[in-house]
Design a protein around this motif. Sequence first.
Motif, PDB file in Angstrom:
ATOM      1  N   ASP A  16      35.268  25.898  30.516  1.00 21.38           N
ATOM      2  CA  ASP A  16      34.182  26.535  31.268  1.00 21.38           C
ATOM      3  C   ASP A  16      34.047  28.007  30.900  1.00 21.38           C
ATOM      4  OD1 ASP A  16      36.503  27.469  32.347  1.00 21.38           O
ATOM      5  OD2 ASP A  16      36.097  26.866  34.412  1.00 21.38           O
ATOM      6  N   GLY A  17      34.516  28.334  29.690  1.00 14.23           N
ATOM      7  CA  GLY A  17      34.473  29.722  29.245  1.00 14.23           C
ATOM      8  C   GLY A  17      35.729  30.498  29.573  1.00 14.23           C
ATOM      9  N   ARG A  18      36.604  29.917  30.382  1.00 14.75           N
ATOM     10  CA  ARG A  18      37.853  30.583  30.739  1.00 14.75           C
ATOM     11  C   ARG A  18      39.007  30.004  29.924  1.00 14.75           C
ATOM     12  NH1 ARG A  18      39.512  29.478  36.086  1.00 14.75           N
ATOM     13  NH2 ARG A  18      38.480  27.457  35.833  1.00 14.75           N
ATOM     14  N   SER A  19      40.113  30.734  29.911  1.00 16.28           N
ATOM     15  CA  SER A  19      41.329  30.242  29.258  1.00 16.28           C
ATOM     16  C   SER A  19      42.525  30.567  30.133  1.00 16.28           C
ATOM     17  CB  SER A  19      41.498  30.865  27.863  1.00 16.28           C
ATOM     18  OG  SER A  19      41.652  32.268  27.960  1.00 16.28           O
ATOM     19  N   GLN A  20      43.612  29.842  29.935  1.00 23.56           N
ATOM     20  CA  GLN A  20      44.843  30.051  30.693  1.00 23.56           C
ATOM     21  C   GLN A  20      45.981  30.302  29.720  1.00 23.56           C
ATOM     22  OE1 GLN A  20      46.305  26.618  32.733  1.00 23.56           O
ATOM     23  NE2 GLN A  20      47.944  27.734  33.793  1.00 23.56           N
ATOM     24  N   VAL A  21      46.685  31.429  29.902  1.00 21.61           N
ATOM     25  CA  VAL A  21      47.845  31.739  29.070  1.00 21.61           C
ATOM     26  C   VAL A  21      49.005  30.853  29.500  1.00 21.61           C
ATOM     27  CG1 VAL A  21      49.519  33.508  28.412  1.00 21.61           C
ATOM     28  CG2 VAL A  21      47.097  34.110  28.644  1.00 21.61           C
ATOM     29  N   LEU A  22      49.650  30.227  28.524  1.00 24.39           N
ATOM     30  CA  LEU A  22      50.730  29.279  28.803  1.00 24.39           C
ATOM     31  C   LEU A  22      52.116  29.831  28.512  1.00 24.39           C
ATOM     32  CD1 LEU A  22      49.044  26.109  27.280  1.00 24.39           C
ATOM     33  CD2 LEU A  22      49.128  26.770  29.686  1.00 24.39           C
ATOM     34  N   GLY A  23      52.221  30.776  27.577  1.00 22.18           N
ATOM     35  CA  GLY A  23      53.545  31.289  27.234  1.00 22.18           C
ATOM     36  C   GLY A  23      53.487  32.461  26.292  1.00 22.18           C
ATOM     37  N   ARG A  74      47.648  43.184  30.812  1.00 22.14           N
ATOM     38  CA  ARG A  74      47.814  42.756  32.205  1.00 22.14           C
ATOM     39  C   ARG A  74      46.932  41.550  32.518  1.00 22.14           C
ATOM     40  NH1 ARG A  74      49.107  48.212  35.783  1.00 22.14           N
ATOM     41  NH2 ARG A  74      50.847  48.870  34.444  1.00 22.14           N
ATOM     42  N   ARG A  75      45.826  41.435  31.795  1.00 28.77           N
ATOM     43  CA  ARG A  75      44.972  40.256  31.963  1.00 28.77           C
ATOM     44  C   ARG A  75      45.716  38.996  31.526  1.00 28.77           C
ATOM     45  NH1 ARG A  75      39.785  39.250  32.857  1.00 28.77           N
ATOM     46  NH2 ARG A  75      39.315  41.481  32.827  1.00 28.77           N
ATOM     47  N   PRO A 110      43.744  40.160  37.339  1.00 24.34           N
ATOM     48  CA  PRO A 110      44.274  41.431  36.806  1.00 24.34           C
ATOM     49  C   PRO A 110      44.460  42.489  37.892  1.00 24.34           C
ATOM     50  CG  PRO A 110      42.544  40.585  35.372  1.00 24.34           C
ATOM     51  CD  PRO A 110      42.550  39.711  36.585  1.00 24.34           C
ATOM     52  N   GLU A 111      43.561  42.518  38.884  1.00 27.58           N
ATOM     53  CA  GLU A 111      43.681  43.497  39.966  1.00 27.58           C
ATOM     54  C   GLU A 111      44.936  43.230  40.803  1.00 27.58           C
ATOM     55  OE1 GLU A 111      41.073  41.482  39.488  1.00 27.58           O
ATOM     56  OE2 GLU A 111      39.681  42.892  38.521  1.00 27.58           O
ATOM     57  N   THR A 112      45.255  41.956  40.975  1.00 26.41           N
ATOM     58  CA  THR A 112      46.459  41.591  41.728  1.00 26.41           C
ATOM     59  C   THR A 112      47.705  41.998  40.968  1.00 26.41           C
ATOM     60  OG1 THR A 112      45.276  39.693  42.659  1.00 26.41           O
ATOM     61  CG2 THR A 112      47.668  39.692  42.874  1.00 26.41           C
ATOM     62  N   VAL A 113      47.685  41.828  39.635  1.00 25.61           N
ATOM     63  CA  VAL A 113      48.810  42.270  38.797  1.00 25.61           C
ATOM     64  C   VAL A 113      49.048  43.760  38.999  1.00 25.61           C
ATOM     65  CG1 VAL A 113      49.591  42.635  36.417  1.00 25.61           C
ATOM     66  CG2 VAL A 113      48.527  40.468  37.062  1.00 25.61           C
ATOM     67  N   SER A 114      47.987  44.562  38.905  1.00 25.55           N
ATOM     68  CA  SER A 114      48.117  46.019  39.045  1.00 25.55           C
ATOM     69  C   SER A 114      48.630  46.389  40.435  1.00 25.55           C
ATOM     70  CB  SER A 114      46.771  46.696  38.784  1.00 25.55           C
ATOM     71  OG  SER A 114      46.355  46.485  37.454  1.00 25.55           O
ATOM     72  N   ARG A 115      48.100  45.734  41.465  1.00 24.29           N
ATOM     73  CA  ARG A 115      48.532  46.023  42.832  1.00 24.29           C
ATOM     74  C   ARG A 115      50.001  45.655  43.034  1.00 24.29           C
ATOM     75  NH1 ARG A 115      44.696  43.583  45.044  1.00 24.29           N
ATOM     76  NH2 ARG A 115      45.698  41.611  45.603  1.00 24.29           N
ATOM     77  N   CYS A 116      50.414  44.534  42.489  1.00 25.08           N
ATOM     78  CA  CYS A 116      51.805  44.081  42.609  1.00 25.08           C
ATOM     79  C   CYS A 116      52.757  45.037  41.893  1.00 25.08           C
ATOM     80  CB  CYS A 116      51.913  42.669  42.030  1.00 25.08           C
ATOM     81  SG  CYS A 116      53.535  41.935  42.181  1.00 25.08           S
TER      82      CYS A 116
END
Length: 203
Positions: A39-46, A149-150, A160-166
Amino acid sequence: MRHSPTLPAGHHLFRQGEAFRTLFMVHSGSIKTYRDLGDGRSQVLGFYLPGDLLGLEGMYPGRHCQSAAVLESSSVCRLSLRQLEMLPASANRIQLRLLDLASRELSNAMGRDLERCVESRMAEFLLDYGKRMADRGWSAVAYQLAMSRRDMGSYLGMAPETVSRCLRRLTHLGLVSFDRRAVTIHDPDRLRSVSVEGTAALH
């Protein structure tokens, strides 16, 4: 195994859907694997570091179900399918090494619990990455992250915003500090408690 010249960031070792032909072992640098979601998105696996093996997931179906892209200037060693087929039955050390790497990759994939709180997931990621660096003779508490971070968020199931906040929260508590992509872990024991207990360990 055949050693490659230096590969630039963004270069693909293989892409999702391609026929399996080669195993790759990281010689220097780092590689990420990801899956297109359609759907235009991707998921990093490793994320793969020197000594890690890539491509095993394509061996059984004969086709890769993920893509592998270079994160920073890297080099790899290649072992073709034809070379694998020509290995003598007596090559037990190589076969055992391949089984070990395959089982480790499966274990890592199954061990990611995306239902845990974000601080727990981040703490475990930072500690695990440090352990992997230490396994290669580098520091477990001061290292460079090659991924954005993405990409980190995609791997951990966070925006990405959650990563930065964490990361800001862990920094504010004095557990870690960051200088761009340079990480320093100041309190590994407490960070380990966060990875197990979640936010309860932060109070």
